[in-house]
Each structure stands twice: as structure tokens, then as C-alpha cells.
Design an enzyme around this catalytic site. Structure first.
Site, PDB file in Angstrom:
ATOM      1  N   SER A 189     -14.809   1.324   4.125  1.00 50.62           N
ATOM      2  CA  SER A 189     -14.538   2.053   5.360  1.00 50.62           C
ATOM      3  C   SER A 189     -14.075   1.164   6.505  1.00 50.62           C
ATOM      4  O   SER A 189     -13.548   1.672   7.498  1.00 50.62           O
ATOM      5  CB  SER A 189     -15.796   2.814   5.802  1.00 50.62           C
ATOM      6  OG  SER A 189     -16.127   3.814   4.866  1.00 50.62           O
ATOM      7  N   THR A 215     -16.305   2.791  10.937  1.00 51.99           N
ATOM      8  CA  THR A 215     -15.211   3.602  11.484  1.00 51.99           C
ATOM      9  C   THR A 215     -15.051   3.438  12.993  1.00 51.99           C
ATOM     10  O   THR A 215     -13.978   3.061  13.465  1.00 51.99           O
ATOM     11  CB  THR A 215     -15.400   5.083  11.107  1.00 51.99           C
ATOM     12  OG1 THR A 215     -15.295   5.208   9.692  1.00 51.99           O
ATOM     13  CG2 THR A 215     -14.351   5.961  11.775  1.00 51.99           C
ATOM     14  N   ASP A 237     -31.737  16.113  18.455  1.00 49.63           N
ATOM     15  CA  ASP A 237     -30.443  15.660  17.931  1.00 49.63           C
ATOM     16  C   ASP A 237     -29.372  16.738  18.042  1.00 49.63           C
ATOM     17  O   ASP A 237     -29.528  17.821  17.479  1.00 49.63           O
ATOM     18  CB  ASP A 237     -30.582  15.259  16.459  1.00 49.63           C
ATOM     19  CG  ASP A 237     -31.480  14.058  16.268  1.00 49.63           C
ATOM     20  OD1 ASP A 237     -31.641  13.286  17.235  1.00 49.63           O
ATOM     21  OD2 ASP A 237     -32.024  13.891  15.161  1.00 49.63           O
ATOM     22  N   HIS A 257     -17.151   4.394  -3.862  1.00 48.34           N
ATOM     23  CA  HIS A 257     -15.952   5.077  -3.376  1.00 48.34           C
ATOM     24  C   HIS A 257     -15.000   5.342  -4.531  1.00 48.34           C
ATOM     25  O   HIS A 257     -15.100   4.733  -5.604  1.00 48.34           O
ATOM     26  CB  HIS A 257     -15.235   4.206  -2.342  1.00 48.34           C
ATOM     27  CG  HIS A 257     -16.025   3.978  -1.101  1.00 48.34           C
ATOM     28  ND1 HIS A 257     -15.668   3.050  -0.145  1.00 48.34           N
ATOM     29  CD2 HIS A 257     -17.164   4.561  -0.642  1.00 48.34           C
ATOM     30  CE1 HIS A 257     -16.541   3.074   0.845  1.00 48.34           C
ATOM     31  NE2 HIS A 257     -17.466   3.977   0.555  1.00 48.34           N
TER      32      HIS A 257
END
EC number: 3.1.3.1
Length: 599
Positions: free
Chosen positions: A185, A248, A381, A529
Site C-alpha cells: 500500500s 495511504t 467513533d 495482496h
């Protein structure tokens, strides 16, 4: 050939029916039809009297009438019932309207009409750019998410449209890193945010930087579209369900030889002595005027062992920093006194904000990553869609527009843990956020791009019938070990289990549980992945430039071109006052010249 196929199908009938009966009968937890099943009462349809519903109690369905005998766990079925059930399975799962050819022809004509309208290209300047990144959201995940979304609304699911499905333009992105066939990522984030492919594990640097080698960083830094937007006077924001210093989001502002250098506590002494800074430090110092930052990662902002505001007795939630810095206070100190800056740590504070009185927002809602949507505390949250709504309300006040990066980051984590239910519910929530963003912006001036950084070795199959629960069983047993299996499977991961020297019998476990780990072919602590291309969905100004198959690093160049930011501004000057891109000579070369010339 046809005879062989018929023989093969005929030999599978008892096996398939046994799996169906197992799926329908009352049994161990997770064994029967879940309460949220899109096909309530299905077992009443599978009767020997040609599928007519009966008023019988579910446990006394005609399915279990004398036509069937249970003998030592095996199901003995009369030939008549085999034929009746096979016919019913085919007919009962097809919506009535879909039996009429006119339905499909009309649908196709409407789609064709819409496609023809797309020939009128939107060449406006993109005042706003929103990028949604589904971490690990490969094509199989998109499809499964679509089905889940439909089933959550009590529909079969396959015919459902995700918000991203409604985008008019779709492309494929090649995700490999410069040194990895199957990417991570960090290298991918550098590609789709900075426009340059990079090595696995590195963020915001070119391929000249080697992972974990601090001394290869200097001089190889690359900037992101977030920086380009800020330099152009736009407001910018980052919203994620992971830590705000995870792979990211960090590529938007940091330059690091290692994605895991969240704070200085995670850095080797050599890197510290060579002058490299951790990612949390860079979040606060590199681009000091990021307007909105929301996600998790509180503990990386505070000195070592500082008690967390929410989890006071949890040692793992305490601060991690060795340098003793309080980065939240430093963040506040960098903001002009005449501006309104807010640090918040819970949902209540977020939802009570008045966006008109917020210039800068730092929201850190968990010490590490945020909770999965299925586990989320609705008091403390916020959901991803709630964060996105507030972010846009704040950012859109800027008359020059904004750039917003939104990451559904825990899709990836769910897959790594083999917990498909967690992953897919994360993806459904991201799609909800996409819809919210669409309702708050205009196609005329907002380019929205939805994509993934990479895929996973996640799949679903097994000839499941229409409307089958996405988390349910395939309608057959393995023809090798004679055991049932779920439609969802992983190529590798923690779901590999052997019981008594054989594959685990999933009918003996609760495979509908939120944390059920789907079976995998190869045992690994963490699933990996996948290396295939991922989809890129786009709508708004210049969205048509995302078409066909592209290198992943092409994406930010398109976003920048559409917004008239970054280095390629030649096409913007003639139309800057008119608010739209010149539709004349500058668009033609863009379509004809190779990317190597343009970028």
C-alpha cells in the site's frame, strides 16, 4: 461432450441437494438461513408439491416429508423430489420481471441512451477533486460488496448498483511497484498520489530510495497532489479509517524510506542519527496548513507512556514518542490566532461542530486504527461517511475549491485477517460515503475518482444460486472430501484449518459470525495482496481521461490536469477566467500524444 456434461451434472445432483438441505435445515449456529437472508421462507418453496408455499411451521416443512429419509447423516432422495427441487431452484430464484425479454431489452436501450449522452464530454475545470481509495478493494471485493449492499436491503443483491457503479467512466490500473510484482500500500500510494511509481514499503519518495535505508531518502522526495492543490490555494483534507500516518494517507504529506516509521519509537537508531523524521512528525511539520485531518493514530502524537484520553488503563494505547514531543499541541501552535482550529477525539465532538466556525480540524478517534464498522462504538467513533460529510462542509467554504483524500482503509485489514464479513461491511460503508459526497457536490465542478491500491487473494464462487447469502454455503459438497464449503474463499491466509487430518467441516462452525475466517488454500498468519489490475471509477470534469488500462501513477496527473494544478498548466491560462478548460487545440494533443511526452 454434451453427454459427458450431462453425466457429470447428474452425478452431482445428490451432492448439490445435500448441500442445499444442509443450508436450509436448523442446525448449529450459523448453519441455517440467517435472519437477514434475502430469501426468507425458501425452504417452503422446495417442496414435493411443485414449490407451492405451505402454512407449515418452518421446522416441519414438506421438504422433510416421507420423500426424504435421514440415514446416518446422509440424505436419501426420491427421483421425483430431485426433479421437483431442481425445477424449483431454477424458477423460484428468478424475479418475475426478468422472465420477460422486454425487461432486458428496455434496460439495454436505456443504458445505450445514457452512453450516447456521454459523448458530450465534461471539459470544465474541476474546482474540487475527491479521491476515494478502497484499500485492498479489488474487483472481486467490489462485486461481493454490491451483493452485500443489496442483501442488506432485503434484495437478492446481484442487480444492486453501488454508488461507484453509477460513475460513467471506468478504467483499469496496473498496481505493481517498481520492485514488486504484487504491491504493497505504500508504493502504490506514492503512485496514485505523487504520480511516480516507487519501491514497496516507501512513501513519498522515488524508486531511488531503498526501503529502511534513511540515507537514500534525501534528494529523492516527490510531492503529492495534496501539496499541488494546497500550493494552488485550495483547501485540502485527509479522511481515513486507519491511522492518519498509515501508508495511504502518509504518501500525501510524508517522505519516508519506511512506511512503518509511524513515530520515532518505531525507527532504528541509525535512521534517527541520519536525520530521518518519523511520519507523525512529518504530518504536523511538512504541510502545516492541511485543513482537515481525520482518522486514528492518537498514540503516535504523544510522549512515551502518556495516558490515552479514552483508554486510560490500556498500556497499548499510551503515547509512543521517544522525543517527548506533544504533536497535537505543536499542531495547534502552527495555526494562525485569528483562525479557528479544533482538535477532537470522539464522535460527539465531531457532530456538534459548526463547520462555519472551523478553519482547521484534527480528529484522532482511536490510539491506532479505527474500529471496524461492525464493531464501531456509536458514541465515541464516527463512521467514514460522517467524517466525509463534515470534511466537505469545512473544505467547500474555500472559493478556490478543495482536494480531499478519503480512504476506506480497513477493507484491507479485514482481508488480511481472513474476515471477509468485516472487509465487505467496510466497503459498503465507503460506498455510502461516496453517495454522501455526491449529494454534496456537483458534476459540473467536482471530479470524483474511486479506486483501490491493490487487490487481495479473495474470491467467491461455487455455482451459488441467485440471491445466495454472500457469506453462505455453495450449493454442493466438495467432490473430493465430501464436505461443504462457503462461497467466499481465500487463496492463502489464517483460515486454513485441518481437523483430524482433514479440511475443517464448515457446517460445524458459525460461518456467519462477524469474525469468521474464511477457509484458505495455503496457511499464512496474514492473507496476502493480489497482483491483478484494479478498477478506477470516475465522474465529473475530465473524468473521460480515465479510460482503458493505465499505469497507476497516471491517476494524479489526470486529477491535476482537470483541476489546473501541478506542473501541467499550459491548457489552463486561456480559460482560467471563464472557469472551463479550453475545448480547442489543447485537448486534441492530450488525446493523441503518448504520456511520456505529456508527463
Amino acid at each position: 461432450m454434451g453427454r459427458n456434461r450431462f453425466a457429470a451434472w447428474n452425478s452431482l445432483i445428490p451432492t448439490q441437494l445435500f448441500a442445499w438441505f444442509s443450508f436450509l435445515r436448523q442446525g448449529p449456529p450459523g448453519f441455517g438461513i440467517p435472519m437477514s437472508s434475502p430469501m426468507p421462507g425458501l425452504e417452503h418453496q422446495l417442496t414435493s408439491d411443485h414449490c407451492q408455499p405451505t402454512p407449515s411451521h418452518p421446522r416441519r416443512s414438506h421438504l422433510w416429508a416421507p420423500g426424504i429419509k435421514q440415514v446416518l447423516g446422509c440424505t436419501m432422495i426420491s427421483p421425483f423430489l430431485v426433479l421437483a427441487i431442481g425445477t424449483c431452484l431454477t424458477n423460484s430464484l428468478v424475479p418475475e420481471k426478468e422472465k420477460d425479454p422486454k425487461y432486458w431489452r428496455d434496460q439495454a436501450q436505456e443504458t445505450l441512451k445514457y452512453a450516447l449522452e456521454l459523448q458530450k464530454l465534461n471539459t470544465n475545470v474541476a474546482k474540487n477533486v475527491i479521491m476515494f481509495l478502497g484499500d485492498g478493494m479489488g474487483v472481486s471485493t467490489v462485486t461481493a460488496t454490491r451483493i452485500l449492499k443489496g442483501q442488506l436491503h432485503h434484495n437478492p443483491g446481484e442487480e444492486t448498483r453501488l454508488e461507484m457503479d453509477k460513475f460513467p467512466f471506468v478504467a483499469l490500473s496496473k498496481t505493481y511497484n517498481t520492485n514488486a510484482q504484487v504491491p504493497d500500500s505504500a508504493g502504490t500510494a506514492t503512485a496514485y498520489l505523487c504520480g511516480v511509481k516507487a519501491n514497496e514499503g516507501t512513501v513519498g519518495v522515488s524508486a531511488a530510495t531503498e526501503r529502511s535505508r534513511c540515507n537514500t531518502t534525501q534528494g529523492n522526495e516527490v510531492t503529492s497532489i495534496l501539496r499541488w492543490a494546497k500550493d494552488a490555494g485550495k483547501s485540502v483534507g485527509i479522511v481515513t479509517t486507519t491511522r492518519v500516518n498509515h501508508a495511504t494517507p502518509s504518501a500525501a504529506y510524508a517522505h519516508s524510506a519506511d512506511r512503518d516509521w509511524y513515530s520515532d519509537n518505531e525507527m532504528p537508531p541509525e535512521a534517527l542519527s541520519q536525520g530521518c523524521k518519523d511520519i507523525a512528525y512529518q504530518l504536523v511539520h511538512n504541510i502545516r496548513d492541511i485543513d482537515v485531518i481525520m482518522g486514528g493514530g492518537r498514540k503516535y502524537m504523544y510522549p512515551k507512556n502518556k495516558t490515552d484520553v479514552e483508554y486510560e488503563i490500556d498500556e497499548k494505547a499510551r503515547g509512543t514518542r521517544l522525543d517527548g514531543l506533544d504533536l497535537v499541541n505543536i499542531w495547534k501552535s502552527f495555526k494562525p490566532r485569528h483562525k479557528h482550529s479544533h482538535f477532537i477525539w470522539n464522535r460527539t465532538e465531531l457532530l456538534t461542530l459548526d463547520p462555519h466556525n472551523v478553519d482547521y480540524l484534527l480528529g484522532l478517534f482511536e490510539p491506532g486504527d479505527m474500529e471496524y464498522e461492525l464493531n464501531r462504538n456509536n458514541v465515541t467513533d464516527p463512521s467514514l461517511s460522517e467524517m466525509v460529510v463534515v470534511a466537505i462542509q469545512i473544505l467547500r467554504k474555500n472559493p478556490k475549491g478543495f482536494f480531499l483524500l478519503v480512504e476506506g482503509g480497513r477493507i484491507d485489514h479485514g482481508h488480511h485477517e481472513g474476515k471477509a464479513k468485516q472487509a465487505l461491511h467496510e466497503a459498503v460503508e465507503m460506498d455510502r460515503a461516496i453517495g454522501q459526497a455526491g449529494s454534496m457536490t456537483s458534476l459540473e465542478d467536482t471530479l470524483t475518482v474511486v479506486t483501490a491500491d491493490h487487490s487481495h487473494v479473495f474470491t467467491f464462487g461455487g455455482y451459488t444460486p441467485r440471491g445466495n447469502s454472500i457469506f453462505g454455503l455453495a450449493p454442493m459438497l466438495s467432490d473430493t472430501d465430501k464436505k461443504p464449503f462457503t462461497a467466499i474463499l481465500y487463496g492463502n491466509g489464517p483460515g486454513y484449518k485441518v481437523v483430524g487430518g482433514e479440511r475443517e467441516n464448515v457446517s460445524m462452525v458459525d460461518y456467519a459470525h462477524n469474525n469468521y475466517q474464511a477457509q484458505s488454500a495455503v496457511p499464512l498468519r496474514h492473507e496476502t495482496h493480489g497482483g491483478e489490475d484494479v478498477a478506477v471509477f470516475s465522474k465529473g470534469p475530465m473524468a473521460h481521461l480515465l479510460h482503458g488500462v493505465h499505469e497507476q501513477n497516471y491517476i494524479p496527473h489526470v486529477m491535476a490536469y482537470a483541476a489546473c494544478i501541478g506542473a501541467n498548466l499550459d491548457h489552463c491560462a486561456p480559460a482560467s477566467s471563464a472557469g472551463g478548460l479550453a475545448a480547442g487545440p489543447l485537448l486534441l494533443p492530450l488525446a493523441l500524444f503518448p504520456l511520456s511526452i505529456l508527463f
